[in-house]
Design an enzyme around this catalytic site. Structure first.
Site, mmCIF file in Angstrom:
data_model
loop_
_atom_site.group_PDB
_atom_site.id
_atom_site.type_symbol
_atom_site.label_atom_id
_atom_site.label_comp_id
_atom_site.label_asym_id
_atom_site.label_seq_id
_atom_site.Cartn_x
_atom_site.Cartn_y
_atom_site.Cartn_z
ATOM 1 N N ASP A 223 0.838 -1.201 0.000
ATOM 2 C CA ASP A 223 0.000 0.000 0.000
ATOM 3 C C ASP A 223 0.877 1.256 0.000
ATOM 4 O OD1 ASP A 223 -2.582 1.495 0.465
ATOM 5 O OD2 ASP A 223 -1.530 2.024 2.301
ATOM 6 N N LYS A 227 1.658 4.301 -3.057
ATOM 7 C CA LYS A 227 1.638 5.756 -2.851
ATOM 8 C C LYS A 227 2.969 6.388 -3.270
ATOM 9 C CE LYS A 227 -1.659 5.143 0.901
ATOM 10 N NZ LYS A 227 -1.833 5.007 2.342
#
Length: 365
Positions: A223, A227
């Site tokens: 995750d 980003k």
């Protein structure tokens, strides 16, 4: 160009963020009566509501009506055809994390349909998809905004774009990009006090709703890598994918393939000593350990993993599940531009989406 009196809104996804966005859309329509915002399509992965005459769908009770609808969602090509034929400008709001919807973005954009979304997969997938999305937008004039794909409603992407577009030179980006990891390490290795056992802190984070149903989906670091991929690309690096740079997973090798998240949590206790050693090594140096992402623009190095920080460092002093992102640039010198605050949660994520919608409306209506 005459101002559009009406802009149609199509929404895919009515989960946590989607529900919050519907509430904010209702408020926005009341606060800004022009252009008139008309919801003409809404769907989940299994159900949809839309009218052949494009009659407005009422936003109150829409989730209940959707649950009892007998209409199936339209596949992207059919949805594009439907939205295009309305004769009004249209914005697609994708509140999912679907790769299939993300893959269709270039098609939506090349047909003049603007997009606002928190969907990370569109902007952190293959570099070719990234190029196709922005090329399609440039050629058609449709807009695409994705503020909430990094840091929820925090102004991370808009700030980075402003730095780059005004000609500042971004040298380094560093921070805590995961509310889950922030919460875990602020509890496990606080700047004062003892902190709990690692497995106990992971269990607590799951009980409080800070982790995915299977905590491994947070602990694998992917995750955060997604980003970082998005920010690195915006800073001008051609990062191929979130797996094309070093990402440290906090999942013990022996537990990578256990069947369920619950089984993983049960067995994690046996590996507490590994994390205790990491914490103790940092404490010996008068530091704390944190899970961070960093982008060194000059050397084109992107990495995600554990780092040690002095107790006085802003990253060490974070509280709760806050995110912190530091931009080191030529203009800002040795003191970075810092953005800090809640980086997760339905309302703040939806706020980023609503804010993007307002930006699109100011450009197309």
């Amino acid at each position: 160009m005459a101002a559009a009196k009406q802009v149609n809104i199509a929404i895919i996804g009515t989960g946590g963020v989607g529900k919050c966005f519907l509430g904010q859309l209702e408020t926005l329509a009341q606060r800004r009566p022009s252009p008139k915002l008309v919801l003409t399509y809404i769907s989940t992965s299994k159900k949809a509501i839309y009218n052949s005459d494009y009659a407005a769908i009422a936003t109150n009770d829409v989730t209940a009506n959707l649950a009892s609808s007998s209409q199936a969602p339209l596949a992207p090509p059919k949805l594009i055809e439907y939205l295009k034929s309305s004769g009004s400008k249209t914005v697609l709001v994708d509140n999912t994390s679907s790769q299939d919807v993300a893959d269709a973005y270039p098609l939506f954009l090349s047909n003049g349909i603007s997009i606002v979304t928190p969907n990370k997969k569109a902007f952190s997938g293959s570099y070719k998809l990234w190029q196709d999305i922005f090329n399609a937008a440039e050629q058609s004039g449709a807009k695409v905004y994705h503020e909430s794909s990094v840091g929820a409603g925090l102004p991370v992407i808009s700030t980075l774009n402003d730095l780059v577009n005004t000609g500042d030179e971004v040298t380094k980006i560093e921070g805590v990009f995961s509310g889950t990891m922030s919460f875990l390490f602020n509890s496990f290795a606080p700047t004062s006090g003892k902190g709990g056992q690692w497995s106990a802190e992971v269990k607590k984070a799951k009980e409080l709703g800070y982790t995915e149903p299977d905590p491994r989906d947070d602990l694998n670091g992917l995750d955060v890598a997604r980003k970082l991929t998005i920010l690195a690309r915006l800073a001008g690096l051609e990062v191929e994918s979130p797996t094309s740079f070093p990402v440290q997973s906090l999942i013990p090798k022996e537990l990578e393939s256990v069947a369920t998240g619950d089984e993983f949590l049960e067995k994690l206790t046996a590996f507490d000593s590994q994390m205790e050693e990491t914490k103790a090594a940092a404490e010996k140096e008068g530091k704390v350990v944190r899970f961070v992402g960093s982008i060194d623009v000059a050397t084109k190095q992107v990495k995600v993993g554990l780092e040690k920080f002095d107790l006085s460092h802003p990253i060490a002093a974070l509280k709760g599940s806050d995110n912190i992102i530091s931009f080191y640039t030529k203009r800002y010198g040795s003191n970075p531009l810092i953005i800090q605050g809640a980086g997760a949660g339905g309302e703040v994520t939806a706020m980023g989406v609503t804010s993007d919608l307002i930006k699109v409306l100011s450009q197309i209506a």
